[in-house]
Design an enzyme around this catalytic site. Structure first.
Site, PDB file in Angstrom:
ATOM      1  N   THR A 120      -7.047 -17.149 -20.149  1.00 16.94           N
ATOM      2  CA  THR A 120      -6.804 -16.395 -18.911  1.00 16.94           C
ATOM      3  C   THR A 120      -6.365 -14.970 -19.204  1.00 16.94           C
ATOM      4  O   THR A 120      -5.724 -14.708 -20.231  1.00 16.94           O
ATOM      5  CB  THR A 120      -5.696 -17.099 -18.101  1.00 16.94           C
ATOM      6  OG1 THR A 120      -5.228 -16.212 -17.080  1.00 16.94           O
ATOM      7  CG2 THR A 120      -4.493 -17.442 -18.968  1.00 16.94           C
ATOM      8  N   TYR A 144       2.919 -20.028 -17.413  1.00 16.87           N
ATOM      9  CA  TYR A 144       1.493 -20.382 -17.483  1.00 16.87           C
ATOM     10  C   TYR A 144       0.789 -19.542 -18.549  1.00 16.87           C
ATOM     11  O   TYR A 144       0.123 -20.064 -19.452  1.00 16.87           O
ATOM     12  CB  TYR A 144       0.834 -20.180 -16.109  1.00 16.87           C
ATOM     13  CG  TYR A 144      -0.674 -20.242 -16.182  1.00 16.87           C
ATOM     14  CD1 TYR A 144      -1.310 -21.411 -16.580  1.00 16.87           C
ATOM     15  CD2 TYR A 144      -1.453 -19.128 -15.877  1.00 16.87           C
ATOM     16  CE1 TYR A 144      -2.693 -21.474 -16.668  1.00 16.87           C
ATOM     17  CE2 TYR A 144      -2.841 -19.177 -15.964  1.00 16.87           C
ATOM     18  CZ  TYR A 144      -3.445 -20.356 -16.367  1.00 16.87           C
ATOM     19  OH  TYR A 144      -4.814 -20.400 -16.467  1.00 16.87           O
TER      20      TYR A 144
END
Ligand code: UDP
Length: 334
Positions: A120, A144
């Site tokens: 990501t 995350y």
């Protein structure tokens, strides 16, 4: 070369993983999905077998690698909600880091060397400049992003040690759906702008909050790089073809390279749905960087990948078409 080659797709019942299965099948690969169905959907697995289980269960993964004569792995299985990662970090490290380590160990045990990893742009945190290039510093600002970076580092270390060959793909904001609307985004906990704005446009009285209107951007709202999910899926096949020939570890950004603001997204939603998006201005959302968009030249030159969906209106229209179909199917089964 791809004819009949079996590929393990962890998280293949999820949003991006299921679209990757379509792209794999279209190129003659056989996707074998491993999914615990915690957030994925059984109906999304249409292009190969579903093995229900957990990527953290190394013995089960090893069994699948052997049973299906797997030649490479696309690893999507992960938790991906930023806000949830702040309140439940242990769960995130367990799924995203321990899950990746268990998978890598099983691959090593079974002699499967080829890995494509779903990462990501959250690994960059707040970038020092734009567009974001792959060798910029990685300073994620939430758990995350930190779990994804930790998994990336484990993979790159293993690749340097000669244990495996891997491509790490850092996605920007995935959006849209399969052109034939066979699958699409269907999160139980939805936090993303495009589906929420579409939902608000089609609801009676649901209000979309615009998180921050005082950023130093042309219209005061955040800029993001929305990339169509079928373009991401194609990039996975390109990455797989690449890593079947190459060795060691490689990282690529996957973005359209075109920033769109929150307000531009809302205009696109209004155009796609023919309805107004009821919206109210709200304070900035903690942890939101002002602008994130990719330089995708490296993926273009090394993988031969070029996103085909470049304008936000087309991406949003695809998401709105899927939403309409999915909402109707939900009403019918209620
Ligand atoms: N956003 C918003 N209202 C919402 C959800 C998101 O204004 O209800 C904004 C958010 O602040 C960010 C952009 O939309 O600037 C994209 O957010 P999203 O959660 O879709 O993706 P992220 O970039 O956080 O991964």
């Amino acid at each position: 070369m791809s004819q009949g080659m079996n590929i393990l797709v962890t998280g293949g019942a999820g949003y991006i993983g299921s679209h990757a299965c379509v792209a794999l099948a279209e190129q003659g690969y056989v996707p074998v999905t491993l999914d615990n169905l915690a957030t994925g959907h059984e109906w999304a697995v249409q292009w190969g077998p579903l093995e229900r289980g957990d990527v953290r269960d190394g013995d089960f993964v090893a069994e699948l690698l052997v049973k299906h004569r797997i030649e490479a792995v696309l690893h999507f299985a992960a938790l991906s909600l930023v806000a949830q990662s702040v309140t439940e970090p242990v769960r995130y490290y367990d799924n995203n880091v321990a899950g990746t380590l268990a998978l890598m160990a099983a691959m090593k045990r079974c002699g499967v060397r080829k890995l494509v990893f779903s990462s990501t742009c959250a690994v960059y945190g707040v970038p020092p400049a734009l567009p974001i290039v792959e060798d910029m510093p990685t300073q994620p600002i939430n758990p995350y992003g930190r779990t994804k970076l930790a998994a990336e580092n484990a993979i790159l270390s293993a690749a340097s040690a000669g244990d495996l060959d891997a491509v790490i793909l850092r996605y920007f904001n995935a959006a849209g759906a399969d052109a034939e609307l066979r699958i699409g985004e269907a999160h139980v906990h939805e936090s993303h702008l495009i589906p929420l704005a579409i939902r608000a446009a089609r609801s009676d009285g649901e209000m979309l909050k615009i998180f921050g209107t005082d950023y130093a951007t042309p219209d005061g709202t955040c800029l993001r790089d929305y990339v169509h999910v079928t373009d991401l899926a194609d990039a996975h096949v390109a990455a797989l073809n690449f890593i079947l020939k190459e060795k060691r570890g490689h990282r690529f950004n996957l973005g359209s390279g075109r920033p769109a603001s929150v307000r531009e997204v809302l205009l696109a939603v209004e155009k796609a749905t023919g309805r107004r998006v009821p919206a109210e201005e709200a304070p900035r959302r903690p942890g939101d960087p002002m602008s994130l968009f990719a330089a995708n030249d490296l993926a273009s030159s090394r993988l031969g990948w070029r996103p085909r969906h470049l304008d936000i209106e087309g991406i949003v229209l695809s998401a709105a078409d899927w939403d309409q179909k999915y909402a109707a199917s939900q009403r019918a089964s209620a």
